[in-house]
Design a protein around this motif. Structure first.
Motif, short mmCIF file in Angstrom:
data_model
loop_
_atom_site.label_atom_id
_atom_site.label_comp_id
_atom_site.label_asym_id
_atom_site.label_seq_id
_atom_site.Cartn_x
_atom_site.Cartn_y
_atom_site.Cartn_z
N LEU A 107 0.82 -1.21 0.00
CA LEU A 107 0.00 0.00 0.00
C LEU A 107 0.86 1.27 0.00
O LEU A 107 0.53 2.26 -0.67
CB LEU A 107 -0.92 -0.01 1.22
N ASP A 108 1.95 1.27 0.74
CA ASP A 108 2.83 2.45 0.75
C ASP A 108 3.40 2.72 -0.64
O ASP A 108 3.42 3.87 -1.11
CB ASP A 108 3.97 2.22 1.75
N SER A 109 3.86 1.66 -1.29
CA SER A 109 4.41 1.86 -2.63
C SER A 109 3.32 2.33 -3.60
O SER A 109 3.56 3.20 -4.44
CB SER A 109 5.03 0.55 -3.12
N LEU A 110 2.12 1.79 -3.45
CA LEU A 110 1.02 2.20 -4.33
C LEU A 110 0.62 3.65 -4.07
O LEU A 110 0.27 4.39 -5.01
CB LEU A 110 -0.18 1.28 -4.13
N ARG A 111 0.65 4.10 -2.82
CA ARG A 111 0.29 5.49 -2.52
C ARG A 111 1.26 6.45 -3.21
O ARG A 111 0.86 7.47 -3.79
CB ARG A 111 0.32 5.72 -1.01
N THR A 112 2.56 6.13 -3.12
CA THR A 112 3.56 7.01 -3.76
C THR A 112 3.33 7.08 -5.26
O THR A 112 3.31 8.16 -5.87
CB THR A 112 4.97 6.47 -3.45
N HIS A 113 3.13 5.94 -5.88
CA HIS A 113 2.94 5.90 -7.33
C HIS A 113 1.65 6.60 -7.74
O HIS A 113 1.60 7.37 -8.71
CB HIS A 113 2.92 4.43 -7.78
N ASP A 114 0.59 6.40 -6.96
CA ASP A 114 -0.70 7.01 -7.30
C ASP A 114 -0.67 8.52 -7.12
O ASP A 114 -1.35 9.26 -7.84
CB ASP A 114 -1.81 6.41 -6.43
N THR A 115 0.14 9.01 -6.14
CA THR A 115 0.24 10.47 -5.94
C THR A 115 0.86 11.13 -7.16
O THR A 115 0.36 12.16 -7.65
CB THR A 115 1.06 10.75 -4.68
N GLU A 116 1.92 10.56 -7.66
CA GLU A 116 2.56 11.12 -8.86
C GLU A 116 1.60 11.08 -10.05
O GLU A 116 1.47 12.05 -10.79
CB GLU A 116 3.83 10.33 -9.16
N GLU A 117 0.96 9.94 -10.20
CA GLU A 117 0.02 9.81 -11.33
C GLU A 117 -1.15 10.77 -11.18
O GLU A 117 -1.62 11.36 -12.16
CB GLU A 117 -0.48 8.36 -11.39
N TYR A 118 -1.59 11.02 -9.95
CA TYR A 118 -2.70 11.94 -9.71
C TYR A 118 -2.33 13.36 -10.11
O TYR A 118 -3.14 14.09 -10.70
CB TYR A 118 -3.09 11.86 -8.22
N ASN A 119 -1.13 13.78 -9.78
CA ASN A 119 -0.70 15.14 -10.14
C ASN A 119 -0.68 15.32 -11.65
O ASN A 119 -1.13 16.35 -12.18
CB ASN A 119 0.68 15.42 -9.55
N MET A 120 -0.18 14.32 -12.36
CA MET A 120 -0.13 14.42 -13.82
C MET A 120 -1.54 14.47 -14.40
O MET A 120 -1.85 15.29 -15.28
CB MET A 120 0.63 13.22 -14.39
N VAL A 121 -2.42 13.65 -13.90
CA VAL A 121 -3.80 13.64 -14.40
C VAL A 121 -4.50 14.94 -14.08
O VAL A 121 -5.29 15.47 -14.88
CB VAL A 121 -4.55 12.43 -13.80
#
Length: 541
Positions: A262-276
């Motif tokens: 979950l920690d790794s997914l949160r980091t990846h999703d945060t970056e992807e969220y900013n781009m989106v």
């Protein structure tokens, strides 16, 4: 007895309650045999062996049930035997009584037969003596004979009375025995009832005791089963606790792994969220610009549509006015049409009546014409005959005068002039004339109309049964009546275009023959057919 017998004994095999003595004896023997076998089995211990074998397969409660059933069955059989002994004793007494009664009856019958024989002998002796008394004439002897006969009759009567007294005494004895038997039977019944009641009490007590023992056995068996099941339950629960502990440890391990993921997914999703988010904001700005453009276009289209709506509304009002005018016009024209229809109906009725009157007038004129034509032909023929007869008479006179003139001319030439006389041609012509000159120039052949009329009339008179193809028009002609008739029918059917339509309408009320003749006349005129030869020539084609 029926209350204590098993159902199998009641329904199968001989019964001790049967009316037949042999069957009762057989039933008792079988019952005794069964008891002996039961005693032998108990002595040899077979029942114990069977019980041990059965107890190894079934539970303690069921074992007690089987044991109780065996005991109760034995107790019931013993009670049944105790109760039936009374009946057996009664049956034995009844059998002995019947044997004695049979002996007494036999003795009584022998005594009655002997007495009847003796009485009949004495009666015969008395009857013979009565015949002897008729031979005696001395009163003293007759009196002695009567006294002897009286004594003999008294002796017979005394013997009969003695026999009657003996039988009455036997009857009294039998009555006493019957009363004793009834009393004994009543005592047996009371004894049987007493034993049955005692047996019922014993059976009730035994059933109650056995039921208590069976209940105790089942309770003991239940305790053992509960103990075994409790031990199994404890073992199963221990295994369950061990498995739950293992599952809990594995679950904790999976939770730790999931948290790391979950920690790794949160980091990846945060970056992807900013781009989106950046991309979507850009898209929103573009869409807002397009929205402004669409609003302007919508405003323009709305104004156009309002203008078009006003135009269409005015046109609709104009169309409504025009529609109402057209409706009024249609109503007016409908009234006009109805009036014209009424006028047309009246005119059709008037023209039909006028046509009918004209048809009737035509028929009347046609009939008058036919009658006049017939009269004209008749008068013409009559006048012609008169003319011809006068002509012939004058012609004879002229011939005589011509002969006289020629003879005088011959005499003048030969006698006065001395010339050779030559007979003139006029003499030959005058001698050959017979009748008026017009008759020689007149065409003897009938016209086409009369020929057609003759054909139609001949075909109608011939009938439907005759063969028209075999009937010749004339003996010299090769044409048959059927052929010419067929030609005329074809001309009537197919040559309608040669006639005027007005003529066809006028011919409708006429009969078929008249209509056909008039049509043929018009067709003949159109085709320039005038004589019979023309019709025959047309028939050849």
């Amino acid at each position: 007895n029926m209350l204590y017998q098993p159902e199998d004994d009641q329904n199968t095999g001989p019964s001790v309650d049967s009316v037949d003595p042999e069957e009762r004896i057989k039933a008792r023997r079988e019952r005794i045999k069964k008891r002996i076998e039961q005693v032998k089995r108990e002595a040899l211990g077979e029942d114990a062996v069977v019980e041990k074998e059965v107890s190894s397969d079934i539970g303690k409660g069921k074992e007690q049930v089987e044991l109780s059933r065996t005991r109760l069955e034995k107790l019931r059989n013993d009670g049944l035997e105790l109760v039936t002994n009374v009946a057996m004793a009664g049956d034995a007494r009844e059998m002995q009584h019947r044997i004695q009664e049979a002996e007494f009856k036999h003795t009584r019958v022998e005594k009655l037969e002997a007495e009847a024989k003796t009485s009949s002998e004495k009666f015969d002796d008395i009857s013979r003596r009565w015949s002897a008394t008729q031979m005696k004439e001395i009163p003293h002897d007759l009196h002695e004979m009567l006294v002897e006969q009286t004594q003999a009759c008294d002796t017979v009567i005394d013997e009969k009375n003695n026999l009657i007294n003996q039988l009455q005494m036997s009857l009294h004895v039998k009555d006493d025995e019957y009363v004793k038997d009834l009393k004994k039977q009543s005592e047996d019944v009371d004894l049987m009832i007493e034993r049955m009641e005692e047996q019922v009490k014993n059976l009730t007590k035994s059933y109650r005791d056995e039921l208590i023992q069976i209940e105790n056995s089942f309770m003991e068996e239940r305790g053992m089963v509960l103990k075994n099941n409790r031990s199994k339950w404890d073992g199963t629960m221990t295994q369950r606790r061990e498995r739950e502990e293992e599952y809990l440890k594995m679950r904790f391990k999976r939770v730790e792994d999931h948290e790391a993921q979950l920690d790794s997914l949160r980091t990846h999703d945060t970056e992807e969220y900013n781009m989106v988010k950046i991309k979507l904001e850009t898209d929103v700005q573009i869409l807002e610009q397009q929205l402004q453009q669409m609003k302007a276009t919508y405003q323009l289209n709305q104004e156009k549509l309002e203008y078009n709506f006003q135009v269409l509304k005015k046109r609709d009002e104009e169309n409504t006015i025009t529609k109402s005018q057209q409706k009024r016009k249609i109503t007016r024209l409908q009234d006009t049409l109805n009036s014209f229809r009424l006028k047309l109906a009246k005119q059709e009725k008037h023209y039909k009546e006028e046509n009918q009157s004209l048809v009737d007038e035509y028929k009347r004129i046609a009939d008058q014409y036919k009658e006049l034509h017939k009269k004209m032909k008749h008068f013409s023929a009559t006048d012609w005959k008169k003319f011809e007869s006068i002509w012939k008479m004058n012609e004879e006179e002229v011939k005589d005068l011509v002969k006289q003139v020629l003879k005088a001319d011959q005499t003048i030439h030969e006698q006065q002039l001395g010339l050779q006389w030559h007979q003139p041609n006029v003499y030959v012509v005058s001698l050959q004339l017979t009748g008026p000159l017009e008759t020689q120039e007149q065409d003897p052949r009938p016209s086409a109309h009369s020929y057609a009329k003759e054909i139609v009339t001949a075909a109608a008179n011939l009938g439907s049964d005759a063969d028209e193809s075999k009937v010749k028009i004339t003996p010299e002609s090769n044409l048959s009546l059927g052929l010419v008739k067929q030609l005329l029918e074809v001309l009537c059917d197919e040559g309608g275009f040669l006639m005027e339509e007005k003529l066809n309408k006028l011919l409708q009320p006429l009969q078929s023959e008249e209509r056909s003749l008039i049509r043929l006349d018009a067709i003949f005129k159109a085709l320039n057919i005038e004589t019979e030869d023309d019709v025959n020539k047309l028939s050849n084609y």
